[in-house]
Write an enzyme that holds these catalytic residues in place. Structure first.
Site, PDB file in Angstrom:
ATOM      1  N   SER A   1      -2.257  93.392  10.573  1.00 10.01           N
ATOM      2  CA  SER A   1      -2.375  91.956  10.344  1.00 10.01           C
ATOM      3  C   SER A   1      -1.334  91.196  11.164  1.00 10.01           C
ATOM      4  O   SER A   1      -1.314  91.291  12.385  1.00 10.01           O
ATOM      5  CB  SER A   1      -2.244  91.667   8.845  1.00 10.01           C
ATOM      6  OG  SER A   1      -2.540  90.327   8.549  1.00 10.01           O
TER       7      SER A   1
ATOM      8  N   ASP B   1     -13.764  91.422   5.975  1.00 15.34           N
ATOM      9  CA  ASP B   1     -12.414  90.856   5.925  1.00 15.34           C
ATOM     10  C   ASP B   1     -12.502  89.346   5.727  1.00 15.34           C
ATOM     11  O   ASP B   1     -13.017  88.627   6.576  1.00 15.34           O
ATOM     12  CB  ASP B   1     -11.668  91.168   7.228  1.00 15.34           C
ATOM     13  CG  ASP B   1     -10.176  90.882   7.144  1.00 15.34           C
ATOM     14  OD1 ASP B   1      -9.810  89.877   6.504  1.00 15.34           O
ATOM     15  OD2 ASP B   1      -9.393  91.639   7.733  1.00 15.34           O
TER      16      ASP B   1
ATOM     17  N   HIS C   1      -9.454  92.742   3.857  1.00 14.39           N
ATOM     18  CA  HIS C   1      -8.207  92.667   4.609  1.00 14.39           C
ATOM     19  C   HIS C   1      -7.153  93.642   4.102  1.00 14.39           C
ATOM     20  O   HIS C   1      -6.232  93.990   4.848  1.00 14.39           O
ATOM     21  CB  HIS C   1      -7.662  91.231   4.550  1.00 14.39           C
ATOM     22  CG  HIS C   1      -6.578  90.960   5.551  1.00 14.39           C
ATOM     23  ND1 HIS C   1      -6.799  90.998   6.920  1.00 14.39           N
ATOM     24  CD2 HIS C   1      -5.265  90.645   5.387  1.00 14.39           C
ATOM     25  CE1 HIS C   1      -5.670  90.716   7.551  1.00 14.39           C
ATOM     26  NE2 HIS C   1      -4.722  90.501   6.645  1.00 14.39           N
TER      27      HIS C   1
END
Length: 371
Positions: free
Chosen positions: A150, A215, A244
């Site tokens: 991320s 996601d 996610h």
């Protein structure tokens, strides 16, 4: 304008857990630093807790997990709303299951690291950690894999651009840029942060991209575009139904990471021109979740092909056949036990990830709404 955009960027990027999930102290008898999580001191013979100084003047906390049989080292930049106390069990399990040394760290302002988080500070943070790997542990650039999850994809690619001999890069739920998470902009603005879209074409080593199809924080289009822009594409992993924060729960996650590390481990150190893309990919036309034994077989065939072009073909092939014959015999004797252990290890890893609860999945949406 600059202040406003900087404030917006900070709202996007940084949600350090408050309070920190761990504390750090020094053992009086040994002089070693120790980490305490939920009032339990984490003592392991293969664990080092470190405090590192960055060029921005902050002191950050890092943890190094040693694996005595590893030849490669993974430098892991974690995602948002997490610190290394929450990542502790994941780091130790990844080191074991992937057969790597693993270095994880907290960004400035996260966990017990001093300072406040910013884009430039995260660049200084990862630089200090990489310097520690080289100077303290003797880890060479060509034996290093950078892993960015991320927001961690930002410092990962910033460092990767400056390390031409890296062994590989893993991008897990990565972002094209900070602004692109909130708005579908078509070009890069000067005030954007973590401009990964501009850096990924500059990376010369093999890149593995992992992203969930569902996601809800960073759309899968980010992962797909990053993969398309890679010079040295490795077969990506698009996890169907993954969001996610739960990709580690899928058995394919560990399986595909193992395959990637095994493939790049067989490559020569990156001190010479890169092999062709076909040497790195494992039949991209097939879905990654269906590779399994066929993927491993095709990798072995390419390895044989590459070995056959060697000037010392005869002796090399004989040694390789002998080794593979031994391997086949051992595998035949232990196949039942291995498959059972694999299932159990995936179950334990999944249970451990579920218990951690790493990510505030609404954090980026919240930042977008506040801007």
């Amino acid at each position: 304008m600059g202040t406003a955009t900087s404030s917006m960027a900070a709202k996007f990027a940084f949600f350090p857990p408050n309070p920190s999930s761990y504390t750090v102290s020094t053992d009086q008898s040994s002089g070693k630093m120790e980490m305490m999580i939920s009032d339990v001191i984490q003592r392991r013979d293969n664990l080092d807790i470190l405090k590192l100084n960055t060029k921005k003047g902050n002191e950050i906390v890092a943890m190094y997990v040693k694996n005595p049989s590893a030849s490669l080292t993974l430098l892991y930049s974690h995602g948002n709303a997490a610190d290394i106390g929450q990542m502790y069990h994941i780091f130790t399990e990844l080191s074991l299951h992937l057969n790597v040394n693993l270095m994880g760290y907290d960004y400035s302002g996260y966990g017990q690291s001093s300072g406040k988080p910013s884009e430039q500070d995260t660049y200084a943070d990862i630089e200090a950690v990489h310097k520690c790997l080289e100077e303290t542990y003797g880890v060479k650039q060509e034996d290093t894999i950078l892993y960015g999850q991320s927001v961690g994809s930002g410092p990962t690619l910033e460092l990767a651009v400056r390390l031409p001999h890296l062994r590989g890069v893993v991008l897990h739920s990565a972002i094209l840029s900070g602004l692109r998470v909130m708005y579908p902009v078509k070009r890069t603005f000067w005030f954007d942060i973590y401009k990964n879209i501009d850096k990924i074409p500059l990376i010369d080593c093999p890149v593995l991209v992992i992203h969930g199809t569902e996601d809800e924080v960073v759309d899968i289009s980010h992962g797909k575009q990053l993969w398309e822009l890679c010079k040295e594409k490795y077969e990506p992993l698009w996890l169907k139904g993954g969001n996610h924060c739960n990709l580690e729960l899928y058995p394919e996650y560990l399986r595909h990471l193992r395959k990637f590390i095994s493939a790049i481990e067989k490559l020569p150190p990156r001190l010479s021109p890169m092999p062709t893309t076909t040497e790195l990919e494992v039949e991209k036309s097939r879905p990654s979740t269906e590779q399994k034994e066929k993927g491993r077989a095709s990798t072995g065939q390419r390895e044989k092909s590459r070995l056959s072009t060697d000037g010392r073909r005869g002796s090399t092939d004989r040694r390789e056949k002998s080794r593979k014959s031994i391997d086949r015999n051992v595998k035949a004797r232990n196949s039942t036990d291995l498959s059972e252990r694999a299932r159990n290890s995936f179950d334990r890893f999944g249970d451990m990830v579920r218990s951690v609860g790493l990510c505030n999945v609404d954090c980026l949406k919240q930042a977008s709404a506040e801007v």
